[in-house]
Design a protein around this motif. Structure first.
Motif, PDB file in Angstrom:
ATOM      1  N   TYR A 102      51.042  43.594  45.482  1.00  0.00           N
ATOM      2  CA  TYR A 102      52.230  42.983  44.876  1.00  0.00           C
ATOM      3  C   TYR A 102      53.368  42.911  45.895  1.00  0.00           C
ATOM      4  N   THR A 154      57.657  36.660  42.472  1.00  0.00           N
ATOM      5  CA  THR A 154      57.769  37.854  41.646  1.00  0.00           C
ATOM      6  C   THR A 154      56.490  38.074  40.832  1.00  0.00           C
ATOM      7  N   LYS A 155      56.332  39.293  40.363  1.00  0.00           N
ATOM      8  CA  LYS A 155      55.180  39.629  39.525  1.00  0.00           C
ATOM      9  C   LYS A 155      55.221  38.815  38.229  1.00  0.00           C
ATOM     10  N   ARG A 156      56.406  38.630  37.699  1.00  0.00           N
ATOM     11  CA  ARG A 156      56.562  37.859  36.458  1.00  0.00           C
ATOM     12  C   ARG A 156      56.091  36.420  36.646  1.00  0.00           C
ATOM     13  N   ARG A 157      56.410  35.821  37.792  1.00  0.00           N
ATOM     14  CA  ARG A 157      55.995  34.442  38.057  1.00  0.00           C
ATOM     15  C   ARG A 157      54.477  34.348  38.202  1.00  0.00           C
ATOM     16  N   ILE A 202      52.228  36.307  36.824  1.00  0.00           N
ATOM     17  CA  ILE A 202      51.618  36.498  35.509  1.00  0.00           C
ATOM     18  C   ILE A 202      51.828  35.259  34.637  1.00  0.00           C
ATOM     19  N   ALA A 203      53.020  34.656  34.687  1.00  0.00           N
ATOM     20  CA  ALA A 203      53.301  33.460  33.894  1.00  0.00           C
ATOM     21  C   ALA A 203      52.387  32.307  34.301  1.00  0.00           C
TER      22      ALA A 203
END
Length: 95
Positions: free
Chosen positions: A56, A65-68, A70-71
């Motif tokens: 990561y 980012t991790k959120r991006r 995953i999305a």
């Protein structure tokens, strides 16, 4: 799509597909397709975090980012699973 995202997606989807295929074989085809964008994705991300969690930082250093990540994974899995779910739904309704 980004080459870096494809690397993340390939690594995390390996675990997701293993879980989804297991559900497909053991439970039902519908359960396998439903698990691909839902619970299988969570299993894939947990396994990725366990076995490749240090990577990561690589994505974060590239500005992702991790959120991006995953999305985007959720969006790709939904795009793959929805047509299959529609076909299975039509098949089950016609029986």
């Amino acid at each position: 799509m980004d080459r870096t995202f494809l690397k993340f997606y390939a690594d995390s989807t390996r675990y997701n597909l293993a879980f989804s295929v297991l559900c497909f074989v053991v439970v039902s085809p519908l359960a396998g397709l439903v698990s691909l964008p839902t619970f299988g994705l969570a299993v894939g991300l947990l396994c990725y975090r366990k076995f490749h969690g240090h990577q990561y930082y690589f994505y974060y250093n590239l500005g992702i980012t991790k959120r991006r990540l995953i999305a985007k994974s959720v969006a790709v899995n939904l795009a793959i699973a929805l047509p299959g779910l529609l076909v299975l739904l039509i098949m089950y309704l016609n029986e």
